[in-house]
Design a protein around this motif. Structure first.
Motif, mmCIF file in Angstrom:
data_model
loop_
_atom_site.group_PDB
_atom_site.id
_atom_site.type_symbol
_atom_site.label_atom_id
_atom_site.label_comp_id
_atom_site.label_asym_id
_atom_site.label_seq_id
_atom_site.Cartn_x
_atom_site.Cartn_y
_atom_site.Cartn_z
ATOM 1 N N ARG A 107 0.947 -1.029 -0.114
ATOM 2 C CA ARG A 107 -0.394 -0.227 -0.362
ATOM 3 C C ARG A 107 0.735 1.397 -0.112
ATOM 4 N NH1 ARG A 107 -4.026 -0.765 -2.393
ATOM 5 N NH2 ARG A 107 -5.226 0.856 -0.880
ATOM 6 N N ARG A 108 0.898 2.542 -0.693
ATOM 7 C CA ARG A 108 1.466 3.332 -0.960
ATOM 8 C C ARG A 108 1.227 4.329 0.643
ATOM 9 N NH1 ARG A 108 1.695 7.096 -6.448
ATOM 10 N NH2 ARG A 108 0.258 5.252 -7.643
ATOM 11 N N ILE A 109 1.956 5.460 0.697
ATOM 12 C CA ILE A 109 1.540 5.714 2.022
ATOM 13 C C ILE A 109 1.431 7.140 1.916
ATOM 14 C CG2 ILE A 109 2.473 6.508 4.185
ATOM 15 C CD1 ILE A 109 3.028 3.364 3.845
ATOM 16 N N THR A 110 0.528 7.731 2.373
ATOM 17 C CA THR A 110 0.363 9.248 2.261
ATOM 18 C C THR A 110 0.819 9.701 3.188
ATOM 19 O OG1 THR A 110 -2.104 9.450 1.493
ATOM 20 C CG2 THR A 110 -1.625 10.923 1.471
ATOM 21 N N PHE A 111 1.468 10.880 2.914
ATOM 22 C CA PHE A 111 2.112 12.203 4.300
ATOM 23 C C PHE A 111 1.500 13.362 3.782
ATOM 24 C CE2 PHE A 111 5.797 9.485 3.314
ATOM 25 C CZ PHE A 111 6.706 9.112 3.925
ATOM 26 N N GLU A 112 0.881 13.211 5.168
ATOM 27 C CA GLU A 112 0.155 15.241 5.337
ATOM 28 C C GLU A 112 1.213 15.894 5.605
ATOM 29 O OE1 GLU A 112 -3.963 13.693 7.261
ATOM 30 O OE2 GLU A 112 -1.791 11.909 7.455
ATOM 31 N N TYR A 113 0.579 16.887 4.953
ATOM 32 C CA TYR A 113 1.365 17.951 5.162
ATOM 33 C C TYR A 113 0.614 19.225 5.484
ATOM 34 C CZ TYR A 113 5.978 20.690 4.341
ATOM 35 O OH TYR A 113 6.975 21.585 5.500
ATOM 36 N N LEU A 114 0.297 19.875 6.497
ATOM 37 C CA LEU A 114 -0.512 21.453 7.162
ATOM 38 C C LEU A 114 0.654 22.338 6.404
ATOM 39 C CD1 LEU A 114 -2.511 22.311 8.622
ATOM 40 C CD2 LEU A 114 -1.260 21.757 10.492
ATOM 41 N N LEU A 115 -0.363 23.335 6.095
ATOM 42 C CA LEU A 115 1.177 24.433 4.972
ATOM 43 C C LEU A 115 0.698 25.605 5.801
ATOM 44 C CD1 LEU A 115 0.161 23.613 1.272
ATOM 45 C CD2 LEU A 115 2.534 24.064 2.621
ATOM 46 N N LEU A 116 1.782 25.761 7.191
ATOM 47 C CA LEU A 116 1.289 27.103 7.911
ATOM 48 C C LEU A 116 2.084 28.152 7.299
ATOM 49 C CD1 LEU A 116 2.680 24.805 11.042
ATOM 50 C CD2 LEU A 116 0.313 25.382 10.565
ATOM 51 N N LYS A 117 1.663 28.953 6.917
ATOM 52 C CA LYS A 117 1.962 30.229 6.649
ATOM 53 C C LYS A 117 3.710 30.751 7.470
ATOM 54 C CE LYS A 117 0.831 35.209 4.822
ATOM 55 N NZ LYS A 117 -0.013 35.898 5.081
ATOM 56 N N GLY A 118 4.338 30.646 5.893
ATOM 57 C CA GLY A 118 5.740 31.024 7.197
ATOM 58 C C GLY A 118 6.569 30.032 7.862
ATOM 59 N N VAL A 119 5.412 29.203 8.055
ATOM 60 C CA VAL A 119 6.078 28.592 8.704
ATOM 61 C C VAL A 119 7.129 26.934 7.985
ATOM 62 C CG1 VAL A 119 6.384 26.943 10.589
ATOM 63 C CG2 VAL A 119 4.744 28.826 10.666
ATOM 64 N N ASN A 120 6.520 26.698 7.412
ATOM 65 C CA ASN A 120 6.908 25.300 6.485
ATOM 66 C C ASN A 120 6.772 25.404 5.412
ATOM 67 O OD1 ASN A 120 3.930 24.946 6.577
ATOM 68 N ND2 ASN A 120 4.312 22.877 7.722
ATOM 69 N N ASP A 121 6.211 26.771 4.870
ATOM 70 C CA ASP A 121 5.682 26.340 3.079
ATOM 71 C C ASP A 121 6.730 27.035 2.805
ATOM 72 O OD1 ASP A 121 5.213 29.095 4.066
ATOM 73 O OD2 ASP A 121 3.761 29.439 3.801
ATOM 74 N N SER A 122 8.112 27.329 2.628
ATOM 75 C CA SER A 122 8.718 28.052 1.716
ATOM 76 C C SER A 122 9.409 27.223 0.601
ATOM 77 C CB SER A 122 10.083 28.494 2.318
ATOM 78 O OG SER A 122 10.674 27.088 2.637
ATOM 79 N N ARG A 123 9.685 27.135 -0.639
ATOM 80 C CA ARG A 123 10.120 26.598 -1.432
ATOM 81 C C ARG A 123 11.463 25.260 -1.355
ATOM 82 N NH1 ARG A 123 11.086 28.474 -7.824
ATOM 83 N NH2 ARG A 123 12.178 26.036 -7.351
ATOM 84 N N LEU A 124 11.977 25.941 -0.503
ATOM 85 C CA LEU A 124 13.790 25.284 0.514
ATOM 86 C C LEU A 124 12.912 24.368 1.196
ATOM 87 C CD1 LEU A 124 16.759 26.019 0.491
ATOM 88 C CD2 LEU A 124 16.214 27.192 3.088
ATOM 89 N N ILE A 125 12.196 24.569 1.704
ATOM 90 C CA ILE A 125 11.305 23.368 2.604
ATOM 91 C C ILE A 125 10.734 22.317 1.766
ATOM 92 C CG2 ILE A 125 9.554 23.183 4.276
ATOM 93 C CD1 ILE A 125 10.682 25.485 5.855
ATOM 94 N N ALA A 126 10.243 22.946 0.620
ATOM 95 C CA ALA A 126 9.263 22.352 -0.527
ATOM 96 C C ALA A 126 10.435 21.029 -0.857
ATOM 97 C CB ALA A 126 8.600 22.404 -1.838
ATOM 98 N N ASP A 127 11.849 21.760 -0.731
ATOM 99 C CA ASP A 127 12.661 20.418 -2.041
ATOM 100 C C ASP A 127 12.811 20.458 -0.286
ATOM 101 O OD1 ASP A 127 13.270 21.323 -4.729
ATOM 102 O OD2 ASP A 127 13.883 23.052 -3.874
ATOM 103 N N LYS A 128 12.730 19.869 0.320
ATOM 104 C CA LYS A 128 14.039 19.541 1.938
ATOM 105 C C LYS A 128 12.534 18.052 1.285
ATOM 106 C CE LYS A 128 16.815 22.453 4.259
ATOM 107 N NZ LYS A 128 16.757 22.965 5.295
#
Ligand code: SAH
Length: 339
Positions: free
Chosen positions: A249-270
């Motif tokens: 079964r494929r896993i789903t990662f849930e990712y909450l988008l919090l403004k200025g906390v975890n939503d930058s491009r750099l973090i998306a790349d990580k």
């Protein structure tokens, strides 16, 4: 009195055989209750009087009370149920193009303390039993007159912190003649209790697993989710690989988008670096406002950029839309506002 809803089909068959009845009587009673929605043993016309008397005296068909029922503009229905000890928990019925799903709570309150989630504002007072989880679904099926085609264990509570009851619950709702929710239509969401992910993989069930990740680095995840002190991201990734290899079964990662906390491009790349090659989906969730917290929702622009960055890196990603947020039934908004 014990609850009828605490019995798996196999256990009910064993009980009936032990009492001198036929094994198939168990399927018959399951069918009356879960398919015909008949909650009165006297009306079960193909069951002997003897057995009906036994059932009346020994297995309760009581359901929780509905204390509040709210319907949102997108037709999501939030229920607040009350059990016999007066504990109150929520459940949410959601309509999708592919069917109706029910979001079930697994605990009264939650001890995980995620910094963005309303469910954790009240500490856990107790686990829900398997029968209570089953009975919430049955009550809402009867109330709404709808067939439920999928179940997400994503309401209040951490399901892997109430492991045994949750596994029994899954077996009961999946059983033939029962609610018959297909195993591939059951999803469990966890903040990442690593040892229990291994146990779940070994259970032989093959349900969908969703991991509330919300950050690609430990530094950031510590700040959002205290559970990360016990189980680090690398450990979660190892467990997820095991789950996939074991169940397919494929896993789903849930990712909450919090403004200025975890939503930058750099973090998306990580995030892409972390999960590339894993055969997983990422479900981006807009943050739903909770009064007690300072977080705010990412702008559409940053949400779309985050999405695009992952997409370009070859990650399977979806941007989830909110359901039921006008009645506080959206993710992380569940809690009993009364007492
Ligand atoms: N304890 C489980 C299940 C409950 S939370 C878990 O952690 O997965 C269900 C999902 O809603 C999780 O992904 C959770 O992180 C997310 N969530 C919590 N608070 C939220 C909020 N305010 N807005 C949007 N999603 C939220």
């Amino acid at each position: 009195m014990k609850s009828f809803y605490s019995y798996t089909l196999t256990e009910l068959e064993d009980l009936f055989l032990k009492l001198g009845y036929k094994k198939f009587n168990a399927s018959q009673v399951y069918d009356w209750v879960y398919k015909k929605l008949t909650l009165d043993y006297d009306l079960m016309s193909n069951i002997s009087k003897d057995l009906r008397e036994y059932l009346k005296l020994n297995l309760s068909l009581d359901l929780p009370k509905i204390i509040i029922k709210e319907e949102s503009s997108d037709s999501t229905i939030k229920y607040l149920f009350e059990f016999s000890d007066l504990s109150k928990v929520e459940g949410v019925l959601m309509h999708h193009p592919y069917g109706t799903s029910f979001c079930v709570s697994s605990e009264v309150g939650c001890n995980m303390g995620c910094s963005f989630c309303a469910s954790g504002l009240k500490k856990k007072t107790r686990d829900l039993s398997e029968s209570e989880m089953v009975s919430m679904i049955l009550k809402s099926v009867i109330d709404s007159n709808e067939r439920i085609s999928s179940v997400v264990i994503m309401g209040t509570g951490e399901p892997l912190d109430n492991y045994d009851n949750v596994i029994r619950f899954i077996r009961i709702i999946n059983a033939p003649k029962g609610l018959e929710i297909g195993i591939r239509h059951i999803t469990l969401s966890t903040c990442g209790i690593v040892p229990r992910i291994y146990s779940l993989a070994d259970e032989g069930l093959g349900i969908n697993l969703a991991i509330s990740l919300h950050a690609p680095t430990n530094d950031l995840r510590y700040k959002l989710m205290p559970i990360n002190k016990a189980y680090k991201i690398e450990e979660i990734i190892e467990a997820v690989k095991y789950y996939f290899n074991k169940t397919g079964r494929r896993i789903t990662f849930e990712y909450l988008l919090l403004k200025g906390v975890n939503d930058s491009r750099l973090i998306a790349d990580k995030l892409a670096d972390l999960i590339k090659g894993l055969n997983a989906y990422v479900n981006l969730i807009p943050y739903n406002h909770v009064d007690e917290f300072e977080y705010s929702t990412s702008s559409d622009k940053s949400a779309n950029e985050f999405y695009d960055t992952l997409k370009k890196r070859g990650i399977n990603v979806t941007l989830r839309h909110k359901m039921g947020d006008d009645i506080d039934a959206a993710c992380g908004q569940l809690r009993s506002k009364i007492n």
